[in-house]
Design a protein around this motif. Structure first.
Motif, mmCIF file in Angstrom:
data_model
loop_
_atom_site.group_PDB
_atom_site.id
_atom_site.type_symbol
_atom_site.label_atom_id
_atom_site.label_comp_id
_atom_site.label_asym_id
_atom_site.label_seq_id
_atom_site.Cartn_x
_atom_site.Cartn_y
_atom_site.Cartn_z
ATOM 1 N N ARG A 1 18.431 32.922 24.478
ATOM 2 C CA ARG A 1 16.999 33.237 24.354
ATOM 3 C C ARG A 1 16.142 32.098 24.901
ATOM 4 N NH1 ARG A 1 18.594 35.368 19.264
ATOM 5 N NH2 ARG A 1 17.900 33.464 18.209
ATOM 6 N N ILE A 2 16.542 30.869 24.617
ATOM 7 C CA ILE A 2 15.759 29.720 25.084
ATOM 8 C C ILE A 2 15.860 29.578 26.596
ATOM 9 C CG2 ILE A 2 15.564 27.205 24.991
ATOM 10 C CD1 ILE A 2 16.482 27.395 22.062
ATOM 11 N N LEU A 3 17.046 29.794 27.150
ATOM 12 C CA LEU A 3 17.206 29.726 28.603
ATOM 13 C C LEU A 3 16.356 30.790 29.292
ATOM 14 C CD1 LEU A 3 21.054 29.116 28.945
ATOM 15 C CD2 LEU A 3 19.215 27.459 29.299
ATOM 16 N N LYS A 4 16.306 31.976 28.698
ATOM 17 C CA LYS A 4 15.473 33.046 29.254
ATOM 18 C C LYS A 4 14.001 32.652 29.197
ATOM 19 C CE LYS A 4 14.514 37.998 28.848
ATOM 20 N NZ LYS A 4 14.839 39.249 28.115
ATOM 21 N N LEU B 1 9.181 30.811 32.148
ATOM 22 C CA LEU B 1 8.118 29.830 32.357
ATOM 23 C C LEU B 1 8.199 29.168 33.726
ATOM 24 C CD1 LEU B 1 8.114 28.099 28.844
ATOM 25 C CD2 LEU B 1 6.345 29.616 29.773
ATOM 26 N N GLY B 2 9.237 29.495 34.472
ATOM 27 C CA GLY B 2 9.382 28.933 35.809
ATOM 28 C C GLY B 2 9.895 27.504 35.831
ATOM 29 N N LEU B 3 10.523 27.075 34.740
ATOM 30 C CA LEU B 3 11.020 25.701 34.662
ATOM 31 C C LEU B 3 12.451 25.580 35.169
ATOM 32 C CD1 LEU B 3 9.611 24.797 31.126
ATOM 33 C CD2 LEU B 3 8.578 24.387 33.368
ATOM 34 N N ILE B 4 13.210 26.658 35.031
ATOM 35 C CA ILE B 4 14.592 26.680 35.517
ATOM 36 C C ILE B 4 14.853 28.015 36.218
ATOM 37 C CG2 ILE B 4 15.443 25.165 33.692
ATOM 38 C CD1 ILE B 4 16.641 27.681 32.348
ATOM 39 N N ASP C 1 26.397 31.243 36.514
ATOM 40 C CA ASP C 1 26.620 30.220 35.483
ATOM 41 C C ASP C 1 25.875 28.925 35.777
ATOM 42 O OD1 ASP C 1 28.332 31.874 34.049
ATOM 43 O OD2 ASP C 1 30.091 31.233 35.187
ATOM 44 N N GLU C 2 25.190 28.884 36.913
ATOM 45 C CA GLU C 2 24.502 27.655 37.302
ATOM 46 C C GLU C 2 23.052 27.680 36.852
ATOM 47 O OE1 GLU C 2 23.715 24.945 41.309
ATOM 48 O OE2 GLU C 2 24.363 27.035 41.482
ATOM 49 N N ILE C 3 22.578 26.556 36.367
ATOM 50 C CA ILE C 3 21.181 26.408 35.976
ATOM 51 C C ILE C 3 20.532 25.413 36.918
ATOM 52 C CG2 ILE C 3 19.593 25.624 34.181
ATOM 53 C CD1 ILE C 3 21.647 26.502 32.123
ATOM 54 N N VAL C 4 19.511 25.859 37.634
ATOM 55 C CA VAL C 4 18.815 25.015 38.602
ATOM 56 C C VAL C 4 17.474 24.597 38.011
ATOM 57 C CG1 VAL C 4 17.844 24.874 40.919
ATOM 58 C CG2 VAL C 4 19.912 26.234 40.513
ATOM 59 N N ILE C 5 17.220 23.301 38.005
ATOM 60 C CA ILE C 5 15.946 22.788 37.494
ATOM 61 C C ILE C 5 14.870 22.956 38.558
ATOM 62 C CG2 ILE C 5 14.708 20.752 36.684
ATOM 63 C CD1 ILE C 5 17.346 19.676 35.615
ATOM 64 N N LEU C 6 13.813 23.669 38.211
ATOM 65 C CA LEU C 6 12.694 23.877 39.131
ATOM 66 C C LEU C 6 11.534 22.934 38.836
ATOM 67 C CD1 LEU C 6 12.593 27.795 39.178
ATOM 68 C CD2 LEU C 6 13.712 26.269 40.816
ATOM 69 N N ASP C 7 11.378 22.582 37.571
ATOM 70 C CA ASP C 7 10.243 21.736 37.174
ATOM 71 C C ASP C 7 10.712 20.798 36.061
ATOM 72 O OD1 ASP C 7 7.903 20.572 36.353
ATOM 73 O OD2 ASP C 7 6.802 22.436 36.062
ATOM 74 N N VAL D 1 17.327 21.994 24.053
ATOM 75 C CA VAL D 1 17.874 22.612 25.261
ATOM 76 C C VAL D 1 17.256 21.980 26.508
ATOM 77 C CG1 VAL D 1 18.043 24.747 26.597
ATOM 78 C CG2 VAL D 1 18.398 24.797 24.124
ATOM 79 N N ALA D 2 15.948 21.789 26.503
ATOM 80 C CA ALA D 2 15.268 21.196 27.658
ATOM 81 C C ALA D 2 15.805 19.796 27.936
ATOM 82 C CB ALA D 2 13.761 21.149 27.411
ATOM 83 N N LYS D 3 16.003 19.018 26.903
ATOM 84 C CA LYS D 3 16.517 17.658 27.052
ATOM 85 C C LYS D 3 17.951 17.681 27.592
ATOM 86 C CE LYS D 3 16.582 13.279 24.491
ATOM 87 N NZ LYS D 3 17.944 12.787 24.724
ATOM 88 N N PHE D 4 18.757 18.599 27.086
ATOM 89 C CA PHE D 4 20.145 18.703 27.538
ATOM 90 C C PHE D 4 20.199 19.042 29.021
ATOM 91 C CE2 PHE D 4 24.191 20.707 28.347
ATOM 92 C CZ PHE D 4 25.095 19.963 27.589
ATOM 93 N N ILE D 5 19.363 19.972 29.446
ATOM 94 C CA ILE D 5 19.343 20.377 30.861
ATOM 95 C C ILE D 5 18.946 19.203 31.744
ATOM 96 C CG2 ILE D 5 18.168 21.822 32.557
ATOM 97 C CD1 ILE D 5 17.942 23.967 30.386
ATOM 98 N N CYS D 6 17.939 18.455 31.333
ATOM 99 C CA CYS D 6 17.485 17.319 32.138
ATOM 100 C C CYS D 6 18.539 16.225 32.239
ATOM 101 C CB CYS D 6 16.191 16.745 31.553
ATOM 102 S SG CYS D 6 14.732 17.776 31.805
#
Length: 216
Positions: free
Chosen positions: A185-188, A193-196, A201-207, A153-158
């Protein structure tokens, strides 16, 4: 047609064509608009046309013995669809369906092959396109064999941050070979963790660096 062709002038497959070649391309092509749910081609059909996705989201999938869809890939504009099938004169190994309203340039492949693939620049564009597909396949194999669900999931978001807002969770989950519940669950978890940050429906990358630690 002329407006759509003009938009393709910077596309790597056509950017070296001159005005006369673009005119000929328009003569052997049609712009086709597809409603959501429209099938572009079915698995097993003979490939007579080459498709360039201009607008919308296109899913390519296979169907198992129980009739369930197995999503192989989602395509976004602008991209060539199933070019290997055209080159090898094969039947489609999978089906393609629009997940949104969309539009495609439908090219008579027989005419395109005879008149355009003799051009070294166009032929190189085909090689480049095939290389992209091979890299994607290698990425899918490596991701699913080595990485755990959080890393995937982390790789897909990046890698797809600019496309996520146009994707449903079910689509992302299918691409990552997991259930929508697991994805939620993973997105939550990543949000906690403050990463997103999730805005509807939008996912914003914070870190981004923090996300990369899961898979690099």
């Amino acid at each position: 047609m002329s407006e759509a062709i003009d938009k393709l002038r910077n596309f790597y497959l056509f950017k070296h064509l001159n005005d006369k070649q673009f005119q000929r391309l328009s003569e052997i092509s049609n712009i086709v608009e597809y409603p959501k749910g429209a099938i572009v081609f079915f698995e097993g059909e003979e490939a007579k046309n080459m498709f360039v996705l201009l607008d919308g989201i296109l899913q390519v999938y296979k169907t198992d013995q129980k009739g369930n869809k197995i999503i192989l890939h989602h395509f976004f504009p602008v991209d060539v669809i199933a070019e290997l099938v055209n080159i090898e004169h094969m039947r489609y190994p999978a089906s393609a369906e629009f997940e949104s309203d969309g539009k495609a340039l439908v090219i008579d492949y027989e005419a395109f092959e005879k008149e355009f693939l003799k051009d070294p620049e166009v032929a190189f564009g085909f090689i480049k396109s095939l290389s992209k597909k091979i890299k994607y396949l290698e990425n899918v194999i490596a991701t699913n064999m080595v990485m755990n669900s959080t890393a995937r999931v982390a790789k897909f978001i990046c890698e797809h941050g600019h496309e996520i807002s146009s994707l449903k969770k079910s689509m992302i989950a299918a691409d990552l070979n997991m259930t929508p519940e697991t994805l939620s669950r993973i997105l939550k978890k990543l949000s906690t963790l403050g990463l997103i940050k999730k805005n509807k429906d939008e996912i914003v990358i914070l870190d981004k660096e923090g996300l990369e630690t899961f898979y690099l």
